[in-house]
Design a protein around this motif. Structure first.
Motif, short mmCIF file in Angstrom:
data_model
loop_
_atom_site.label_atom_id
_atom_site.label_comp_id
_atom_site.label_asym_id
_atom_site.label_seq_id
_atom_site.Cartn_x
_atom_site.Cartn_y
_atom_site.Cartn_z
N SER A 84 0.84 -1.19 0.00
CA SER A 84 0.00 0.00 0.00
C SER A 84 0.88 1.25 0.00
O SER A 84 2.11 1.17 0.05
N ASP A 85 0.24 2.41 -0.07
CA ASP A 85 0.96 3.65 -0.01
C ASP A 85 1.80 3.72 1.26
O ASP A 85 1.35 3.32 2.34
N ARG A 86 3.04 4.22 1.14
CA ARG A 86 3.97 4.26 2.28
C ARG A 86 3.37 5.00 3.47
O ARG A 86 3.45 4.55 4.60
N GLU A 87 2.75 6.15 3.23
CA GLU A 87 2.18 6.94 4.32
C GLU A 87 0.96 6.25 4.93
O GLU A 87 0.75 6.30 6.14
N GLU A 88 0.20 5.59 4.08
CA GLU A 88 -0.98 4.86 4.58
C GLU A 88 -0.55 3.73 5.51
O GLU A 88 -1.12 3.54 6.59
N THR A 89 0.46 2.99 5.09
CA THR A 89 0.99 1.91 5.94
C THR A 89 1.50 2.45 7.27
O THR A 89 1.18 1.92 8.34
N ALA A 90 2.27 3.52 7.20
CA ALA A 90 2.86 4.09 8.43
C ALA A 90 1.78 4.60 9.37
O ALA A 90 1.87 4.41 10.59
N GLN A 91 0.74 5.24 8.81
CA GLN A 91 -0.34 5.75 9.66
C GLN A 91 -1.05 4.60 10.38
O GLN A 91 -1.35 4.69 11.57
N ARG A 92 -1.29 3.53 9.65
CA ARG A 92 -1.95 2.36 10.25
C ARG A 92 -1.08 1.74 11.36
O ARG A 92 -1.58 1.37 12.43
N LEU A 93 0.21 1.64 11.11
CA LEU A 93 1.10 1.05 12.09
C LEU A 93 1.29 1.95 13.31
O LEU A 93 1.43 1.46 14.44
N LEU A 94 1.29 3.25 13.10
CA LEU A 94 1.36 4.18 14.24
C LEU A 94 0.13 4.03 15.13
O LEU A 94 0.23 4.04 16.36
N ALA A 95 -1.04 3.88 14.50
CA ALA A 95 -2.27 3.70 15.27
C ALA A 95 -2.22 2.39 16.06
O ALA A 95 -2.62 2.34 17.23
N SER A 96 -1.68 1.35 15.44
CA SER A 96 -1.55 0.07 16.13
C SER A 96 -0.58 0.18 17.31
O SER A 96 -0.84 -0.36 18.39
N SER A 97 0.51 0.91 17.12
CA SER A 97 1.48 1.11 18.21
C SER A 97 0.84 1.85 19.37
O SER A 97 1.11 1.54 20.54
N ALA A 98 -0.01 2.84 19.06
CA ALA A 98 -0.66 3.60 20.12
C ALA A 98 -1.63 2.73 20.91
O ALA A 98 -1.79 2.89 22.13
N ARG A 99 -2.27 1.79 20.21
CA ARG A 99 -3.25 0.91 20.88
C ARG A 99 -2.57 -0.15 21.73
O ARG A 99 -3.05 -0.49 22.81
N LYS A 100 -1.49 -0.71 21.23
CA LYS A 100 -0.90 -1.86 21.93
C LYS A 100 0.61 -1.87 21.83
O LYS A 100 1.21 -2.31 20.84
N SER A 101 1.25 -1.33 22.85
CA SER A 101 2.69 -1.41 23.00
C SER A 101 2.98 -1.78 24.45
O SER A 101 2.13 -1.60 25.33
N TYR A 102 4.17 -2.30 24.69
CA TYR A 102 4.49 -2.85 26.00
C TYR A 102 5.78 -2.25 26.55
O TYR A 102 6.72 -1.96 25.80
N ASP A 103 5.81 -2.12 27.85
CA ASP A 103 7.03 -1.72 28.55
C ASP A 103 7.55 -2.95 29.29
O ASP A 103 6.97 -3.36 30.30
N PRO A 104 8.62 -3.59 28.79
CA PRO A 104 9.11 -4.82 29.42
C PRO A 104 9.48 -4.66 30.88
O PRO A 104 9.41 -5.61 31.66
N MET A 105 9.89 -3.46 31.28
CA MET A 105 10.27 -3.25 32.67
C MET A 105 9.05 -3.38 33.60
O MET A 105 9.20 -3.65 34.78
N VAL A 106 7.87 -3.20 33.01
CA VAL A 106 6.63 -3.32 33.79
C VAL A 106 5.95 -4.66 33.54
O VAL A 106 5.47 -5.32 34.47
N GLU A 107 5.93 -5.08 32.27
CA GLU A 107 5.19 -6.28 31.89
C GLU A 107 5.86 -7.57 32.35
O GLU A 107 5.18 -8.57 32.60
N VAL A 108 7.17 -7.58 32.45
CA VAL A 108 7.89 -8.79 32.86
C VAL A 108 8.17 -8.71 34.36
O VAL A 108 8.66 -7.70 34.85
N ASP A 109 7.85 -9.78 35.07
CA ASP A 109 8.13 -9.83 36.50
C ASP A 109 9.58 -10.28 36.69
O ASP A 109 9.88 -11.47 36.77
N TRP A 110 10.48 -9.31 36.73
CA TRP A 110 11.90 -9.62 36.79
C TRP A 110 12.32 -10.16 38.15
O TRP A 110 13.43 -10.71 38.29
N GLU A 111 11.49 -10.03 39.16
CA GLU A 111 11.83 -10.52 40.49
C GLU A 111 11.27 -11.91 40.76
O GLU A 111 11.55 -12.50 41.81
N ALA A 112 10.48 -12.44 39.84
CA ALA A 112 9.89 -13.77 40.06
C ALA A 112 10.98 -14.82 40.09
O ALA A 112 12.00 -14.71 39.40
N PRO A 113 10.81 -15.86 40.90
CA PRO A 113 11.81 -16.93 40.96
C PRO A 113 11.92 -17.66 39.63
O PRO A 113 10.98 -17.67 38.84
#
Length: 298
Positions: free
Chosen positions: A8-37
């Motif tokens: 698809s158009d480069r800008e169209e693809t990027a806009q769609r992917l930016l929207a997806s990033s805004a909806r669902k992105s993760y912070d591993p420092m929060v999402e992963v329990d680094w202190e778990a045994p």
């Protein structure tokens, strides 16, 4: 030559992917329990992905030895992922350096760099949490990566990066679903797979755009460069030191791993989607086929 996805158009693809990033992105420092045994009875990665699974040596090993080996293998895979994430960030930043920063294309590329920064820290932290050595690629390959990062651009860079990411993806899709695997490996794999889906789409469409209309000579160069990168990434995934570090006879382990038909078949089956895409855009042919066969992707 037609790509296996609709470009698809480069800008169209990027806009769609930016929207997806805004909806669902993760912070591993929060999402992963680094202190778990770290459970004693959980594998480092899906055992069927171990380079020794299905060999006589594997059958002789105790459960504790199998778990220890797969933890070292998981750390080796993560370290190669970290190394390539850093190369990817360099390539993306060079590629957008002279482009319009107001464009959605550049803004998604910068979003991807932010994702990859988090992924790199996540991979480093995972190896540390499993109390494993910091493996990384062989020093010679590490130096070659620095050279590659400075000279390659365009379709060959995007194709190489996409291929490397898909190799990790094909393994981690199994790791994240496998309850026999360490929780830290499963969570790290899940985050990487979910966020890399956007990155792979971005790279695939760029490859399709940039390879279109390529001359015969340029196509040969693109093919060879992509195959060389895939070859070195695959060869780097499991460092030979994992066997001695896991307490095994390294000579025997390396010999059996090289002959392991189960592992070869697993790589070939899991990598079929990647190879179909590369073939569909003309990036499989000539000498490149020999390199893909050497790492069991063909």
């Amino acid at each position: 030559m037609t790509a296996s996805i609709v470009v698809s158009d480069r800008e169209e693809t990027a806009q769609r992917l930016l929207a997806s990033s805004a909806r669902k992105s993760y912070d591993p420092m929060v999402e992963v329990d680094w202190e778990a045994p770290i459970p004693d009875d959980k594998f480092g990665l899906t055992p069927e992905w171990s380079t020794l699974y299905g060999t006589a040596l594997w059958d002789e090993m105790t459960d504790a030895q199998k778990i220890e080996l797969t933890k070292h293998e998981a750390a080796s895979v993560s370290s190669v992922g970290l190394w390539f994430e850093i190369l990817l960030m360099q390539m993306l930043l060079r590629d957008v350096y002279g482009r319009d920063k107001h464009s959605r294309h550049v803004q998604f590329a910068l979003t991807e760099v932010a994702d990859e920064c988090r992924h790199s820290v996540m991979f480093a932290r995972a190896g540390e949490r499993l109390d494993m050595p910091s493996y990384g690629p062989h020093p010679v390959i590490h130096k070659l990566g620095r050279i590659w990062g400075g000279f390659f651009k365009g379709a060959n860079a995007y194709a190489s990066v996409m291929a490397a990411e898909e190799i990790l993806d094909m393994m981690q899709r199994d790791f994240m679903k496998d309850e026999r695997v360490q929780p830290v490996t499963r969570t790290v794999s899940k985050i990487h797979v979910l966020e890399e889906a956007r990155h792979i789409r971005f790279a695939r469409e760029e490859v399709g755009r940039r390879i279109e209309g390529a001359s015969w000579a340029r196509l040969q160069l693109e093919r060879l460069n992509t195959a060389v990168v895939v070859y070195f990434v695959m060869k780097s995934m499991i460092r030979k030191e994992v066997y001695s570090n896991a307490g095994l006879d390294p000579e025997r382990a390396i010999a059996e791993a090289k002959r392991n038909q189960h592992y070869k078949d697993t790589v070939r089956t899991s990598g079929s989607k990647l190879m179909q895409f590369l073939d569909s855009v003309g990036l499989v042919g000539g000498p490149s086929k020999r390199l893909y066969k050497k790492v069991h992707l063909l």
